[in-house]
Each structure stands twice: as C-alpha cells, then as structure tokens.
Design a protein around this motif. Structure first.
Motif, PDB file in Angstrom:
ATOM      1  N   THR A 103      -0.015  -2.189  -6.836  1.00  0.00           N
ATOM      2  CA  THR A 103       0.344  -1.145  -5.882  1.00  0.00           C
ATOM      3  C   THR A 103      -0.880  -0.867  -5.007  1.00  0.00           C
ATOM      4  O   THR A 103      -1.978  -1.373  -5.280  1.00  0.00           O
ATOM      5  N   GLN A 133       1.719   4.464  -4.678  1.00  0.00           N
ATOM      6  CA  GLN A 133       2.413   3.825  -5.789  1.00  0.00           C
ATOM      7  C   GLN A 133       3.419   2.768  -5.343  1.00  0.00           C
ATOM      8  O   GLN A 133       4.116   2.177  -6.175  1.00  0.00           O
ATOM      9  N   LEU A 134       3.455   2.503  -4.044  1.00  0.00           N
ATOM     10  CA  LEU A 134       4.342   1.450  -3.548  1.00  0.00           C
ATOM     11  C   LEU A 134       3.733   0.086  -3.839  1.00  0.00           C
ATOM     12  O   LEU A 134       2.528  -0.122  -3.679  1.00  0.00           O
ATOM     13  N   LYS A 135       4.564  -0.861  -4.270  1.00  0.00           N
ATOM     14  CA  LYS A 135       4.063  -2.220  -4.471  1.00  0.00           C
ATOM     15  C   LYS A 135       3.637  -2.810  -3.128  1.00  0.00           C
ATOM     16  O   LYS A 135       4.359  -2.707  -2.129  1.00  0.00           O
TER      17      LYS A 135
END
Length: 290
Positions: A103, A133-135
C-alpha cells in the motif's frame, strides 16, 4: 550535484517504460536525491517498483523479461460495457505481485500516482497522504488506463482513465511541500507510416488500434508551454509507439539508452539554470505553508 534535492515526474510513456528506467539510472549516477516521486501512466509502473525499494537493475530485468501483450484482449463486449477492449485485471494482479501487495504507506518513498477523472477532466492523485491504505497496484491500474485499450475504472465519485491526457499544469506543482524543484520527464515519438495490412473481415479492432496510436502519439508531441520549459525534459523515443505491446529487446534497449543519455546530458543544465529561481520557489512554498 549531491546537495540538490528534486522531485522527478515520470510522465506518461505507455509501454515505453524502459526510457524511465534509463532516466532513474542517470539520476542515480548524478547523485540526485529525492524523497518524492511522481508516476503517470507507464511512468507509474516504473515509479511504483522503484518506490517499493527495487533497484533500477531489478526493474530493468522485469521490463526486459515481461511480454506486456499478455495484458491485452480484444473483447468488443468489454469495450461496449466499460470503455475498453481489456479489463486490465490481469495487469493489476501482475503489478500487485511485483509490489508484494504494498500500500502507499508501505513504500520507501512518498510516491504520487496521477490519473484523470473523465467526468471533470481533472487530476486524481493517490499517495501516502490521501490514500495511505490503498494498494499501489490499484492506483497504477487507474493511471495506465489508455482509452479504448483498457476499461475506465470507478473510484468513489471518479471515473478514471490514463493520467497522461492531463494538461501540463496538472503535474507542475509543489509535490514535496518544501519547494523542491520538479523535473518532468516526457517521452516524445514520431508516428511512422506503416504499410497497409490485409483487411480483416471485421476491421473494427484494427481501426481502433490506429486511432489510439494516433491519439497517444499526438499527445506525446503536445506543445510545451514556455512557463514549464525550465522544468521539462523531453526524451525522444523515435518511432516507437506508446501502445506497442510487443517491443523487441533491441527497442527496449534503445528506449533505456534514450532516457539515460538525455537525463545525463540535460538534467545538469536544467538545474544550473534553475539555481537562481530555486530560493524564491522555496521561500514562496514556506510562506504558503504557514
């Protein structure tokens, strides 16, 4: 030059990522330091791998060994349903595996990925501050959504496509928040006339490919505003198309050399010319942050 801190922008390029690898190799040799890195379209692939901690040698091996045509399909149903011949899902899985599922908050550098919201024509930015927290693989997939070839992707209220169709001023900003000078690396190609092939029974796919190639090549030749010329480095990619998914080893080597040679020659000159303006830029950034 090792006292100079910059923010490189790997802008666009489509499948010509080897040029961006050459650029990063030259920046290392010039001993230029950066905490922030910006990736757009094909540049976001190279930038993500580098920001995750991979060496330029490792990234170059990945680029040389990967057949990017594996991520393409020719589904007219997919085109009608979501705006692209390919879903891009297999590419997203591939880059996620190369990034070990990282992430944005996992990355070694502050990495910024830029995509375009087709509803507004404005940039959508993914990074540690906005989407920790986004990939990273998902953001890269958003940014490399070449129109017609890859499906539009929905994210919250945005409908996202390739970041390279944005205007220059969308990228020319104070990415570090400290006034560190940006250097925007853009790839430029010339469209070579090709001999007409035997017409297929249903030529739609061939016509669409020609349309996309012309569009992307024209975008790479877009006029550069004088306002941004001091911070733009243009890499000449010859007649190699930004949507050539079957590049040969020789073509990849040519692209690497073009990026490396251009950055090694031009970057010191750009930074030298910008030395007088840099303190003013830093001062204005500091004033604006108060």
């Amino acid at each position: 030059m090792n006292d100079t801190r910059i923010v490189p922008i790997l802008a666009g390029g489509g499948t010509r990522l080897s040029a961006h690898i050459g650029i990063l190799t030259a920046l290392q040799e010039l001993q230029l330091e950066f905490d922030h890195l910006v990736g757009v379209s094909g540049g976001s692939i190279v930038g993500a791998l580098y920001a995750s901690g991979r060496s330029v040698e490792s990234i170059n091996s990945i680029a040389n060994e990967t057949d990017f045509s594996q991520f393409l399909s020719q589904s007219l149903y997919q085109l009608l349903r979501s705006g692209g011949l390919s879903s891009g899902d297999s590419f997203e899985e591939w880059i996620d595996q190369k990034l070990n599922g990282a992430t944005f908050e996992d990355l070694r550098l502050d990495f910024h990925v830029v995509a375009t919201d087709v509803r507004t024509g404005r940039p959508v930015i993914f990074d540690r501050q906005k989407t920790p927290q986004l990939k990273v693989s998902k953001a890269v997939r958003f940014s490399m959504s070449i129109p017609i070839l890859f499906s539009f992707k929905q994210f919250k209220d945005h409908l996202l496509v390739d970041g390279s169709i944005l205007s220059e001023d969308a990228l020319q900003r104070d990415w570090s928040g400290k006034g560190d000078p940006v250097l925007c690396f853009r790839l430029r190609s010339l469209q070579e006339a090709s001999a007409p092939k035997r017409n297929p029974i249903i030529p739609l796919g061939q016509y669409l490919a020609m349309l996309v190639r012309t569009f992307m090549t024209t975008m790479s030749r877009e006029y550069i505003n004088d306002t941004f010329w001091h911070s733009t480095v243009v890499v000449q990619a010859g007649t190699i198309s930004p949507i050539d998914f079957k590049l040969t080893a020789e073509q990849k080597s040519q692209l690497f050399k073009a990026g490396y040679d251009t950055a090694l020659r031009i970057v010191p000159m750009k930074l030298q010319r910008n030395n007088a303006a840099a303190p003013m830029f830093k001062q204005s950034a500091e004033t604006g942050s108060r």
